[in-house]
Design an enzyme around this catalytic site. Structure first.
Site, PDB file in Angstrom:
ATOM      1  CG  ASP A 314      59.765 111.298 106.264  1.00  0.00           C
ATOM      2  OD1 ASP A 314      59.615 110.069 106.150  1.00  0.00           O
ATOM      3  OD2 ASP A 314      58.818 112.098 106.289  1.00  0.00           O
ATOM      4  CE1 TYR A 400      50.931 116.142 104.463  1.00  0.00           C
ATOM      5  CE2 TYR A 400      50.923 113.852 105.138  1.00  0.00           C
ATOM      6  CZ  TYR A 400      50.359 115.106 105.162  1.00  0.00           C
ATOM      7  OH  TYR A 400      49.231 115.332 105.882  1.00  0.00           O
TER       8      TYR A 400
HETATM    9 CU   LIG Z   1      49.554 115.694 107.705  1.00  0.00          CU
END
Ligand SMILES: [Cu+2]
Ligand SMILES: *[C@@H]1O[C@H](CO)[C@@H](O)[C@H](O)[C@H]1NC(C)=O
Ligand SMILES: *[C@@H]1O[C@H](CO)[C@@H](O)[C@H](O)[C@H]1NC(C)=O
Ligand SMILES: *[C@@H]1O[C@H](CO)[C@@H](O)[C@H](O)[C@H]1NC(C)=O
Ligand SMILES: *[C@@H]1O[C@H](CO)[C@@H](O)[C@H](O)[C@H]1NC(C)=O
Ligand SMILES: *[C@@H]1O[C@H](CO)[C@@H](O)[C@H](O)[C@H]1NC(C)=O
Ligand SMILES: *[C@@H]1O[C@H](CO)[C@@H](O)[C@H](O)[C@H]1NC(C)=O
Ligand SMILES: *[C@@H]1O[C@H](CO)[C@@H](O)[C@H](O)[C@H]1NC(C)=O
Ligand SMILES: *[C@@H]1O[C@H](CO)[C@@H](O)[C@H](O)[C@H]1NC(C)=O
Length: 647
Positions: A314, A400
């Protein structure tokens, strides 16, 4: 986990600002909006303006040399603007990657170099938004959606980076996965499996649409909604509106600490020039020159055609600062928090603002910092409750949410924490009961018709510690069990210390072996003659379990060890290399470390990876409760005595 973000929300929070008039009180201050605008103007009016399809992929301060920074900060000039401001810019145009240095003092381009190695710079938000929209203009896609009985207006597609699997790479590309938004506010809980769209990012066109029909059904939306049972922390009962910290530009002063908080699109929060006041010596002493997240690696453990490529980096593919959300007072940070905005350049080079990207607050932990009850003649208590200072940022990378804390203690410790929350990446299944699963699976059933695929999170920190000066050594202390002689006891343990001479000796896989790790300054001793140092207190250890020649592992070879120590080199900051999108593992921490440079009594950098092996469970649905891991840098023989107790 994915190199995309909640695009709509992000666009709403990005506002343009040109009215900023701050001066530079610190050589490491991030680029301000004026400077970002100036860079955009310099480049778009230069020879580069003729490049077709010019896009800004990376715009950051070109960091001045450490010796100049230290000299400036220790001179009387420390309150004036640092005169030498340079920017490092990476643009793409005409299918080429240009690395540019801009001199902000005289407004000129100092150098322009075409990068010809493997890998591409981070994707821009503009590219991701454009790619996500492409399917809605494709009659084939619309047809496939209609044949599945889905309403096109309820669909959202997200671009995923696709990595490298041994092929020779000729272009930038992403794969889109789509989700059904209708009937729930939790888009990631409604994956449309069996539909993958390959997009050529360079020409911004769909290359192919792969559809596997009738394999699975869309899971039901019932129970997926994200509702909070309480809306916020509310006002805290303790009246702590008095802040005992000051913020001057990006400089923070609190109790015995002073440090600098920066921000950029790639790393997010950057902590620099951290010093602690030693009341015994009556002087400021250096601890951490620069610390930030260097890279993340999130490989999913599903080798099927729709999932194998989900092995995300990321930070390098997209950017943690790029994914920073505006913090919500009383949910993300308590009532006594102060906030800092973040600035970065968009794909067009113009400045973008993330309001309240960072919060800073005193944390009344409710813990005991130290205590003792004297019970000999009379009972007398002494002690202190713990109050720490926290610097927090949240990066929401697609499904996330990463909660990133730097917590400073008055004892001299720095605690670094990573909290995981948000929504899992799920795979639809026809199964509704765990005992229906007979075949090998890639993750457990976590809700009806949904599997949570197994995956890892590796968050690697760059920690340029300068304990009482630049020249430090890395020391390991192993505990050895010895047999006792001439004693009723049969055994005891003792400490055997070893100083690493070269980078080869400073790669560690933690686990069974009992080992303590320190950065010491071999040139500075306490009055008692111990070397001053800091200890790395690690959290729950996890290293990557993928085999060494698996392609994602070649790109993330540094995740085979949690601890590395390298010789300081200003340009070695990004653990998976600078160009991570579609990288082939030819740059990065493992490559640098294999130079086997000498690291004894040298300026050195510590790298530590916080790891999670995530085997999901039902409580991770519909959104997971925060799961935290981290590490602590703790003074060891740095002070003459416990700095909390007045002498
Ligand atoms: Cu995870
Ligand atoms: C810099 O400014 C701070 C805060 O205004 C002040 O306390 C300090 O004395 C100044 N330092 C110098 C060297 O002028
Ligand atoms: C940037 O330009 C200024 C003014 O011409 C000059 O003094 C300075 O040396 C330049 N910086 C670099 C790194 O070349
Ligand atoms: C800016 O400074 C650089 C480095 O000193 C020099 O090469 C360049 O010619 C200067 N440009 C202008 C416009 O003054
Ligand atoms: C969508 O397709 C139409 C017709 O082919 C074209 O005119 C339009 O530019 C396309 N829009 C996008 C966003 O690609
Ligand atoms: C598709 O969704 C839109 C927006 O929610 C709604 O107005 C429309 O009725 C839906 N169409 C069908 C066929 O369900
Ligand atoms: C803030 O501190 C001052 C002086 O220490 C004290 O008088 C005041 O009550 C404090 N305010 C709060 C809200 O704690
Ligand atoms: C610093 O690192 C870069 C990138 O790894 C490398 O090219 C360069 O040679 C290094 N410089 C020194 C002095 O080792
Ligand atoms: C690294 O350097 C040390 C000291 O020069 C040497 O003993 C060791 O063999 C080297 N390691 C490798 C892999 O070359």
């Amino acid at each position: 986990m994915e190199t995309f973000m909640n695009i709509l929300i992000t666009i709403l929070v990005l506002t343009f600002q040109f009215l900023f008039t701050g001066s530079h009180h610190h050589p490491l201050d991030p680029l301000n909006p004026n400077e970002i605008s100036k860079i955009q103007q310099i480049i778009t009016t230069s020879h580069l303006s003729s490049l077709p399809n010019l896009n800004f992929h990376f715009v950051d301060l070109d960091e001045p040399d450490k010796k100049d920074v230290i000299k400036w900060l220790s001179s009387e000039k420390q309150n004036q603007s640092f005169p030498h401001r340079q920017a490092k810019v990476v643009v793409r145009g005409g299918g080429k990657t240009h690395e540019i240095i801009v001199n902000l003092t005289n407004g000129s381009i100092t150098s322009d170099h075409v990068y010809k190695g493997d890998g591409y710079p981070p994707l821009t938000l503009t590219e991701l938004v454009q790619a996500a929209r492409l399917p809605f203009n494709s009659s084939k896609f619309k047809d496939l959606v209609a044949r599945r009985g889905l309403n096109i207006s309820g669909i959202t597609c997200f671009p995923f980076t696709i990595g490298w699997f041994g092929e020779s790479i000729t272009r930038r590309a992403v794969k889109l996965s789509c989700f059904y938004r209708e009937r729930t506010n939790n888009v990631f809980s409604m994956p449309i499996e069996g539909l993958t769209i390959l997009v050529n990012i360079e020409s911004m066109q769909i290359t192919s649409i792969i559809s596997k029909r009738g394999k699975t059904t869309l899971p039901e939306a019932d129970g997926t909604q994200l509702f909070s049972s309480v809306s916020s922390f509310g006002e805290r009962p303790d009246p702590i509106n008095n802040r005992s910290f000051t913020i001057n530009g990006h400089n923070i002063n609190w109790k015995n600490w002073r440090f600098h908080v920066g921000f950029n699109a790639r790393a997010g929060v950057i902590i620099s020039t951290t010093s602690i006041f030693d009341s015994g010596k009556q002087e400021w002493r250096r601890v951490l020159y620069r610390g930030h997240i260097s890279e993340t690696f999130v490989p999913y453990m599903d080798p099927s055609s729709e999932w194998y490529y989900r092995t995300f980096f990321d930070v390098g593919e997209f950017g943690f600062g790029r994914s920073a959300v505006s913090l919500v007072p009383l949910i993300d940070c308590p009532s006594n928090a102060a906030y800092l905005d973040g600035y970065m350049a968009g794909g067009d080079g113009l400045p973008q603002k993330v309001p309240r990207a960072i919060c800073i607050f005193e944390r009344y932990t409710g813990d005991i910092a130290w205590r003792h009850t004297e019970v000999n003649w009379y009972s007398r208590e002494s002690g202190e409750s713990e109050v720490n200072l926290v610097v927090r940022m949240v990066a929401t990378v697609g499904n996330y949410d990463y909660i990133l804390d730097w917590e400073f203690k008055q004892t001299g410790s720095i605690k670094v924490k990573v909290g995981l929350s948000g929504v899992l990446e799920m795979k639809p299944t026809t199964q509704t009961k765990a005992d229906q699963i007979k075949e090998e699976t890639y993750g457990p059933l976590i809700a009806e018709n949904r599997r949570g695929n197994n995956h890892d999170h590796f968050i690697t920190y760059y920690l340029d510690l300068d304990i009482d000066g630049e020249d430090n050594s890395f020391v390991q202390a192993n505990l050895q069990v010895k047999k006792a002689k001439a004693s009723p006891r049969k055994s005891y343990w003792t400490v055997v210390k070893e100083t690493a001479k070269t980078e080869d000796e400073a790669r560690l896989r933690l686990g069974m072996k009992v080992s303590e790790m320190f950065l010491v300054n071999p040139n500075k001793k306490t009055k008692l003659g111990n070397n001053v140092g800091y200890q790395l207190m690690t959290g729950q250890p996890a290293v990557s379990l993928l085999v060494d020649d698996d392609f994602p592992q070649i790109r993330a070879s540094y995740t085979k060890y949690q601890v590395w120590v390298t010789a300081y080199n200003k340009s070695e900051r990004w653990a998976a290399g600078f160009y991570v999108d579609r990288s082939t593992g030819k740059d990065g921490l493992a490559i640098w470390s294999h130079r086997n440079r000498s690291i004894m009594n040298k300026d050195i950098v510590l790298w530590y990876t916080v790891g999670f092996h995530h085997n999901p469970c039902q409580e991770d649905f519909p959104a997971m409760a925060t799961l935290t891991n981290g590490f602590e840098l703790r003074p060891v023989n740095f002070f003459e005595r416990n700095p909390l107790l007045k002498s």
